[in-house]
Design a protein around this motif. Sequence first.
Motif, mmCIF file in Angstrom:
data_model
loop_
_atom_site.group_PDB
_atom_site.id
_atom_site.type_symbol
_atom_site.label_atom_id
_atom_site.label_comp_id
_atom_site.label_asym_id
_atom_site.label_seq_id
_atom_site.Cartn_x
_atom_site.Cartn_y
_atom_site.Cartn_z
ATOM 1 N N LYS A 80 0.827 -1.204 0.000
ATOM 2 C CA LYS A 80 0.000 0.000 0.000
ATOM 3 C C LYS A 80 0.864 1.258 0.000
ATOM 4 O O LYS A 80 0.589 2.216 -0.729
ATOM 5 C CB LYS A 80 -0.928 -0.020 1.213
ATOM 6 N N GLU A 81 1.938 1.273 0.773
ATOM 7 C CA GLU A 81 2.846 2.424 0.818
ATOM 8 C C GLU A 81 3.630 2.565 -0.488
ATOM 9 O O GLU A 81 3.856 3.678 -0.961
ATOM 10 C CB GLU A 81 3.817 2.302 1.994
ATOM 11 N N GLN A 82 4.043 1.455 -1.058
ATOM 12 C CA GLN A 82 4.753 1.509 -2.334
ATOM 13 C C GLN A 82 3.851 2.104 -3.417
ATOM 14 O O GLN A 82 4.288 2.943 -4.206
ATOM 15 C CB GLN A 82 5.210 0.107 -2.755
ATOM 16 N N LEU A 83 2.593 1.670 -3.461
ATOM 17 C CA LEU A 83 1.649 2.202 -4.445
ATOM 18 C C LEU A 83 1.388 3.687 -4.210
ATOM 19 O O LEU A 83 1.315 4.474 -5.162
ATOM 20 C CB LEU A 83 0.335 1.426 -4.395
ATOM 21 N N LYS A 84 1.268 4.053 -2.941
ATOM 22 C CA LYS A 84 1.032 5.454 -2.598
ATOM 23 C C LYS A 84 2.183 6.327 -3.094
ATOM 24 O O LYS A 84 1.971 7.373 -3.702
ATOM 25 C CB LYS A 84 0.865 5.582 -1.084
ATOM 26 N N LYS A 85 3.416 5.896 -2.858
ATOM 27 C CA LYS A 85 4.582 6.651 -3.322
ATOM 28 C C LYS A 85 4.647 6.678 -4.852
ATOM 29 O O LYS A 85 4.990 7.697 -5.451
ATOM 30 C CB LYS A 85 5.862 6.056 -2.747
ATOM 31 N N PHE A 87 2.095 6.431 -7.037
ATOM 32 C CA PHE A 87 1.054 7.312 -7.570
ATOM 33 C C PHE A 87 1.375 8.780 -7.299
ATOM 34 O O PHE A 87 1.096 9.642 -8.121
ATOM 35 C CB PHE A 87 -0.318 6.950 -7.006
ATOM 36 N N ARG A 88 1.980 9.075 -6.161
ATOM 37 C CA ARG A 88 2.375 10.446 -5.867
ATOM 38 C C ARG A 88 3.429 10.907 -6.865
ATOM 39 O O ARG A 88 3.383 12.033 -7.365
ATOM 40 C CB ARG A 88 2.897 10.549 -4.437
ATOM 41 N N ASP A 89 4.382 10.021 -7.184
ATOM 42 C CA ASP A 89 5.415 10.346 -8.166
ATOM 43 C C ASP A 89 4.792 10.558 -9.551
ATOM 44 O O ASP A 89 5.146 11.501 -10.255
ATOM 45 C CB ASP A 89 6.457 9.230 -8.209
#
Length: 172
Positions: A80-85, A87-89
């Motif tokens: 979940k954190e990897q996806l969040k980072k 998508f933010r990028d």
Amino acid sequence: MNNPLFSKGGGGMDEQALQQQVMIKQMQAVMESCPGKTAVSGVMGFALGGAFGLFMASMQYDTPMATNPNATAIQSLPLKEQLKKGFRDMGSRSFSSAKNFGKVGAIFAGTECVIEGYRAKNDLLNGTLAGCITGGALAAPAGPQATALGCAGFAAFSLAIDSYMRKTNYDD
């Protein structure tokens, strides 16, 4: 008569049709003005740049997560954190591309419109001059040599595109 521009009783225009005609003329006046063309080009450039940037960011394999020296630390994060980072990028890259496309569109369209109004002609020189000014303005922070190269490069590109678009027979 079934024409909506005429009222049922007489031959004159009804109030709603008259208001529509006035609104259409006002919209045409805005779209033919230099500020209107500049604004529309900037907004459309922003939208196109955002879509293009999103596509390109989604295809990047060299994301900060992959090139980061602490990549093992990022890979150890939950999914979940990897996806969040990620998508933010993608969002920041997309927004950056959108700003750049919007800026180029607005500067070019506004400059070309002003040049066309000043010269009172619609020919290849308008786009070429607008390309030179746009390329030079965008490259100006990098110095005079970059300004000259930006002017020449963008002018040549504008001339090539405008020449192609003005051809009457595309089958040659």
